[in-house]
Design a protein around this motif. Structure first.
Motif, PDB file in Angstrom:
ATOM      1  N   PHE A   1       0.845  -1.110   0.182  1.00 56.07           N
ATOM      2  CA  PHE A   1       0.190  -0.446   0.303  1.00 56.07           C
ATOM      3  C   PHE A   1       0.961   1.199  -0.078  1.00 56.07           C
ATOM      4  O   PHE A   1      -0.229   2.412  -0.584  1.00 56.07           O
ATOM      5  N   TYR A   2       2.082   1.610   1.021  1.00 56.10           N
ATOM      6  CA  TYR A   2       3.036   2.838   1.067  1.00 56.10           C
ATOM      7  C   TYR A   2       3.552   2.456  -0.059  1.00 56.10           C
ATOM      8  O   TYR A   2       4.045   4.030  -0.451  1.00 56.10           O
ATOM      9  N   SER A   3       4.434   1.142  -0.493  1.00 59.82           N
ATOM     10  CA  SER A   3       4.642   1.596  -2.399  1.00 59.82           C
ATOM     11  C   SER A   3       4.069   3.086  -3.104  1.00 59.82           C
ATOM     12  O   SER A   3       5.248   3.553  -3.721  1.00 59.82           O
ATOM     13  N   PRO A   4       2.873   2.623  -3.663  1.00 62.14           N
ATOM     14  CA  PRO A   4       2.266   3.265  -4.485  1.00 62.14           C
ATOM     15  C   PRO A   4       2.488   4.893  -4.081  1.00 62.14           C
ATOM     16  O   PRO A   4       2.223   6.380  -4.641  1.00 62.14           O
ATOM     17  N   LEU A   5       2.470   4.906  -2.630  1.00 60.01           N
ATOM     18  CA  LEU A   5       2.278   6.663  -2.632  1.00 60.01           C
ATOM     19  C   LEU A   5       3.467   7.064  -2.625  1.00 60.01           C
ATOM     20  O   LEU A   5       3.552   8.443  -3.036  1.00 60.01           O
ATOM     21  N   LYS A   6       4.939   6.538  -2.185  1.00 62.95           N
ATOM     22  CA  LYS A   6       5.544   7.204  -2.208  1.00 62.95           C
ATOM     23  C   LYS A   6       5.974   7.281  -3.606  1.00 62.95           C
ATOM     24  O   LYS A   6       6.329   7.756  -3.857  1.00 62.95           O
ATOM     25  N   TYR A   7       6.043   6.248  -4.311  1.00 62.08           N
ATOM     26  CA  TYR A   7       6.056   6.270  -5.866  1.00 62.08           C
ATOM     27  C   TYR A   7       5.512   7.840  -6.178  1.00 62.08           C
ATOM     28  O   TYR A   7       5.608   8.315  -7.361  1.00 62.08           O
ATOM     29  N   SER A   8       3.920   7.853  -5.674  1.00 61.19           N
ATOM     30  CA  SER A   8       3.492   9.101  -6.375  1.00 61.19           C
ATOM     31  C   SER A   8       3.579   9.963  -5.706  1.00 61.19           C
ATOM     32  O   SER A   8       3.098  11.171  -5.260  1.00 61.19           O
ATOM     33  N   GLU A   9       4.354  10.569  -5.125  1.00 59.31           N
ATOM     34  CA  GLU A   9       4.490  11.567  -3.797  1.00 59.31           C
ATOM     35  C   GLU A   9       4.916  12.671  -4.305  1.00 59.31           C
ATOM     36  O   GLU A   9       4.046  14.128  -3.711  1.00 59.31           O
ATOM     37  N   ALA A  10       4.947  12.872  -5.868  1.00 62.42           N
ATOM     38  CA  ALA A  10       5.431  14.329  -6.419  1.00 62.42           C
ATOM     39  C   ALA A  10       4.131  14.838  -6.784  1.00 62.42           C
ATOM     40  O   ALA A  10       3.762  15.866  -6.981  1.00 62.42           O
ATOM     41  N   LYS A  11       3.060  13.789  -6.955  1.00 59.96           N
ATOM     42  CA  LYS A  11       1.586  14.461  -7.502  1.00 59.96           C
ATOM     43  C   LYS A  11       0.874  14.503  -6.215  1.00 59.96           C
ATOM     44  O   LYS A  11      -0.657  14.547  -6.510  1.00 59.96           O
ATOM     45  N   LEU A  12       0.892  14.147  -4.721  1.00 61.48           N
ATOM     46  CA  LEU A  12       0.548  14.647  -3.976  1.00 61.48           C
ATOM     47  C   LEU A  12       0.894  15.341  -3.050  1.00 61.48           C
ATOM     48  O   LEU A  12       2.087  15.903  -2.465  1.00 61.48           O
ATOM     49  N   ARG A  13      -0.620  16.114  -2.404  1.00 65.96           N
ATOM     50  CA  ARG A  13      -0.036  17.097  -0.945  1.00 65.96           C
ATOM     51  C   ARG A  13      -0.480  16.935  -0.410  1.00 65.96           C
ATOM     52  O   ARG A  13      -0.027  17.255   0.830  1.00 65.96           O
TER      53      ARG A  13
END
Length: 189
Positions: A1-13
């Motif tokens: 679950f956390y890996s995709p969030l880390k991968y997408s962190e530039a898009k997450l505010r």
């Protein structure tokens, strides 16, 4: 679950994660290591529940409908809702918080029930309590729980009290500011 969030962190505010257990001090957060835990922060004490003010103002029509269905007064409904679903505290300065799942189910069904326990099977908790038994008759007003006990992941601790708090079986009843100790107890009926 956390890996995709880390991968997408530039898009997450802003990402808000909620659940019943904390994973502090576990290697899982090497994937996502910039988390601010707001679990016991006064500013966010009511974010995952319903306050009395919200109940009385935003759900007034539902309270009236429940009162009519049960042939009791609106005040009696509020008392019964409080008795069954209120009393959660997530930090030292928290106002009473109603369990949102149970409250919404009761208002939708127009019936007071044990909805919270029906929401899932706490298998992990039951296994934990089998390994580290606790006399449940002593759990109301369990005194002197240090704040540091809440910051340990249940996977690496033998103490079941923080997990009983995190899962909602217990809540904060009192806080000693001088000693930084919590008293836990049952939130409601």
């Amino acid at each position: 679950f956390y890996s995709p969030l880390k991968y997408s962190e530039a898009k997450l505010r802003f990402v808000f994660l909620t659940g019943i257990t904390r994973f502090s001090q576990v290697s899982i957060f090497s994937e996502l290591n910039n988390i601010t835990n707001i679990s016991m922060n006064d500013d966010y004490a009511g974010i995952c529940g319903i306050t009395k003010d919200e109940l009385l103002t935003q759900m007034s029509e539902d309270i009236e409908a429940l009162a009519m269905r049960r042939n009791i007064t609106k005040e009696q409904v509020v008392d019964r809702l409080k008795e069954n679903y209120d009393g959660y505290h997530f930090c030292e300065g928290s106002e009473d918080i109603y369990n949102p799942f149970s409250l919404m189910k009761a208002l939708a069904a127009r019936k007071i029930g044990s909805y919270w326990f029906e929401s899932g099977t706490p298998t992990f908790l039951f296994e934990r309590l089998r390994m580290n038994p606790i006399d449940e008759t002593t759990l109301d007003c369990m005194p002197l729980i240090p704040e540091s006990d809440f910051d340990v992941s249940p996977e690496i601790s033998d103490n079941s009290l923080p997990m009983l708090y995190q899962t909602g079986y217990l809540t904060i009843k009192e806080y000693d500011r001088d000693l930084h100790l919590y008293t836990l107890g049952y939130p409601n009926k």
